[in-house]
Motif scaffolding. Structure first.
Motif, PDB file in Angstrom:
ATOM      1  N   TYR A 197     -11.631  17.957  33.833  1.00 59.10           N
ATOM      2  CA  TYR A 197     -11.456  18.212  35.260  1.00 59.10           C
ATOM      3  C   TYR A 197     -11.880  19.654  35.560  1.00 59.10           C
ATOM      4  O   TYR A 197     -11.775  20.542  34.718  1.00 59.10           O
ATOM      5  CB  TYR A 197     -10.012  17.976  35.704  1.00 59.10           C
ATOM      6  N   LYS A 198     -12.367  19.855  36.765  1.00 52.62           N
ATOM      7  CA  LYS A 198     -12.812  21.173  37.194  1.00 52.62           C
ATOM      8  C   LYS A 198     -11.639  21.931  37.805  1.00 52.62           C
ATOM      9  O   LYS A 198     -10.721  21.325  38.371  1.00 52.62           O
ATOM     10  CB  LYS A 198     -13.938  21.043  38.227  1.00 52.62           C
ATOM     11  N   ARG A 221      -8.720  15.410  44.348  1.00 55.90           N
ATOM     12  CA  ARG A 221      -9.523  14.550  43.469  1.00 55.90           C
ATOM     13  C   ARG A 221     -11.007  14.877  43.599  1.00 55.90           C
ATOM     14  O   ARG A 221     -11.724  14.958  42.599  1.00 55.90           O
ATOM     15  CB  ARG A 221      -9.293  13.085  43.813  1.00 55.90           C
ATOM     16  N   MET A 224     -11.793  18.564  42.210  1.00 57.16           N
ATOM     17  CA  MET A 224     -11.605  18.717  40.769  1.00 57.16           C
ATOM     18  C   MET A 224     -12.327  17.632  39.973  1.00 57.16           C
ATOM     19  O   MET A 224     -12.279  17.641  38.743  1.00 57.16           O
ATOM     20  CB  MET A 224     -10.112  18.724  40.437  1.00 57.16           C
ATOM     21  N   GLU A 225     -12.983  16.701  40.690  1.00 59.43           N
ATOM     22  CA  GLU A 225     -13.752  15.622  40.055  1.00 59.43           C
ATOM     23  C   GLU A 225     -12.894  14.859  39.045  1.00 59.43           C
ATOM     24  O   GLU A 225     -13.238  14.727  37.866  1.00 59.43           O
ATOM     25  CB  GLU A 225     -15.015  16.175  39.396  1.00 59.43           C
ATOM     26  N   LEU A 226     -11.781  14.349  39.523  1.00 60.64           N
ATOM     27  CA  LEU A 226     -10.829  13.653  38.652  1.00 60.64           C
ATOM     28  C   LEU A 226     -11.246  12.197  38.468  1.00 60.64           C
ATOM     29  O   LEU A 226     -11.822  11.580  39.357  1.00 60.64           O
ATOM     30  CB  LEU A 226      -9.425  13.714  39.252  1.00 60.64           C
ATOM     31  N   SER A 227     -10.905  11.649  37.327  1.00 61.67           N
ATOM     32  CA  SER A 227     -11.176  10.240  37.052  1.00 61.67           C
ATOM     33  C   SER A 227     -10.102   9.369  37.702  1.00 61.67           C
ATOM     34  O   SER A 227      -9.029   9.849  38.077  1.00 61.67           O
ATOM     35  CB  SER A 227     -11.217   9.984  35.544  1.00 61.67           C
ATOM     36  N   CYS A 230      -6.372   9.128  36.413  1.00 56.54           N
ATOM     37  CA  CYS A 230      -5.549  10.338  36.495  1.00 56.54           C
ATOM     38  C   CYS A 230      -4.771  10.306  37.816  1.00 56.54           C
ATOM     39  O   CYS A 230      -5.324  10.016  38.876  1.00 56.54           O
ATOM     40  CB  CYS A 230      -6.433  11.577  36.422  1.00 56.54           C
ATOM     41  N   LEU A 270      -1.393  17.132  37.303  1.00 59.87           N
ATOM     42  CA  LEU A 270      -2.166  15.967  36.917  1.00 59.87           C
ATOM     43  C   LEU A 270      -1.435  15.240  35.802  1.00 59.87           C
ATOM     44  O   LEU A 270      -1.114  15.850  34.764  1.00 59.87           O
ATOM     45  CB  LEU A 270      -3.566  16.381  36.458  1.00 59.87           C
TER      46      LEU A 270
END
Length: 274
Positions: A197-198, A221, A224-227, A230, A270
């Motif tokens: 994550y960013k 999301r 932070m480019e979350l999957s 998560c 997270l």
């Protein structure tokens, strides 16, 4: 001693002079190849327009956005006419199938004027062609063509110089009145197993009080480019917030204890789903 005389390269080798001919054409070819290999850091990089298609085209009509309109629940964007027609027979987002609203999905769409301005600037003649089609539509039906909304005059005529000075804006940047809640998003960490994550680069956000905790989660999301596996838990003080709670409700419920320098402080972490 090395030298060049009339296109002949002279080199000293073992006390003797060896010559090799090099024509002007070959010299030009070498210069061009060297120039092509060198790229100045300030040179502009040209990107084909088709690489931006996923971001500037409507998934319903496959055309460029016209009156770009965004669903507030999932932040997917479509042409206004396309998404309005879609909601006649469905209350789900065409992209992600999330339920936009149980009974009135049109309440959860907003115009995205900034995106529309970007599309008009990127696609030549699109704005002019759309304007021509609008004029033709009204002419064919014998209706008056709506005029573009003109910006109101900044000052009334014949104002005193001091009155004009008093009316000057204090800042070039003005905050829209509907963005009435300032947020401070504090990252408290990630559970073991959450990776890739960013960092959240900007933790200060100004939003509408009508926005919900889910909107904050979607914002986190995306940034932070979350999957999808998560989960984002948002906490205010000691209370874990529900996704449906509006930020104005959180402010009224938590009171001054949740504010710092006039900003609503939200902590988020997270975690992996149970």
């Amino acid at each position: 001693m090395d030298g060049t005389v009339d296109g002949v390269v002279l080199e000293e080798e073992g006390g003797s002079t060896r010559g090799c001919f090099q024509t002007d054409a070959s010299l030009c070819e070498e210069d061009e190849s060297q120039g092509a290999n060198e790229q100045h850091p300030d040179d502009e990089r040209f990107v084909p327009l088709r690489e931006f298609y996923p971001y500037i085209r409507c998934a319903l009509c496959n055309g460029f956005f016209i009156d770009a309109t965004t669903i507030t629940e999932c932040l997917h964007t479509f042409c206004k006419s396309c998404i309005v027609k879609h909601f006649f027979y469905s209350n789900r987002c065409p992209n992600c199938s999330i339920i936009v609203h149980q009974t009135q999905p049109l309440y959860s769409i907003r115009p995205d004027r900034q995106l529309q301005d970007i599309v008009f600037k990127m696609v030549p003649y699109l704005e002019g062609d759309e304007r021509s089609r609008i004029c033709e539509f009204y002419k064919r039906r014998g209706l008056d063509i709506p005029k573009p909304v003109a910006a109101p005059s900044t000052y009334p005529l014949k104002l005193h110089h001091r009155q004009k000075k008093d009316l000057l804006p204090q800042s070039v940047f003005t905050i829209p009145s509907e963005l009435d809640v300032s947020l401070m998003l504090e990252f408290v960490g990630a559970e073991e197993g959450v990776e890739n994550y960013k960092p959240l680069e900007r933790k200060y956000v100004r939003v509408s009080g009508e926005a919900t905790v889910r909107h904050v989660e979607l914002f986190i999301r995306r940034k932070m480019e979350l999957s999808q596996n998560c989960k984002v838990d948002v906490v205010c003080g000691d209370h874990l917030l529900k996704q449906y709670q509006s930020l104005r409700e959180v402010c009224n419920t938590m009171g001054q204890n949740a504010l710092q320098d006039g900003m609503l402080v939200l902590h988020f972490g997270l975690v992996l789903p149970a």
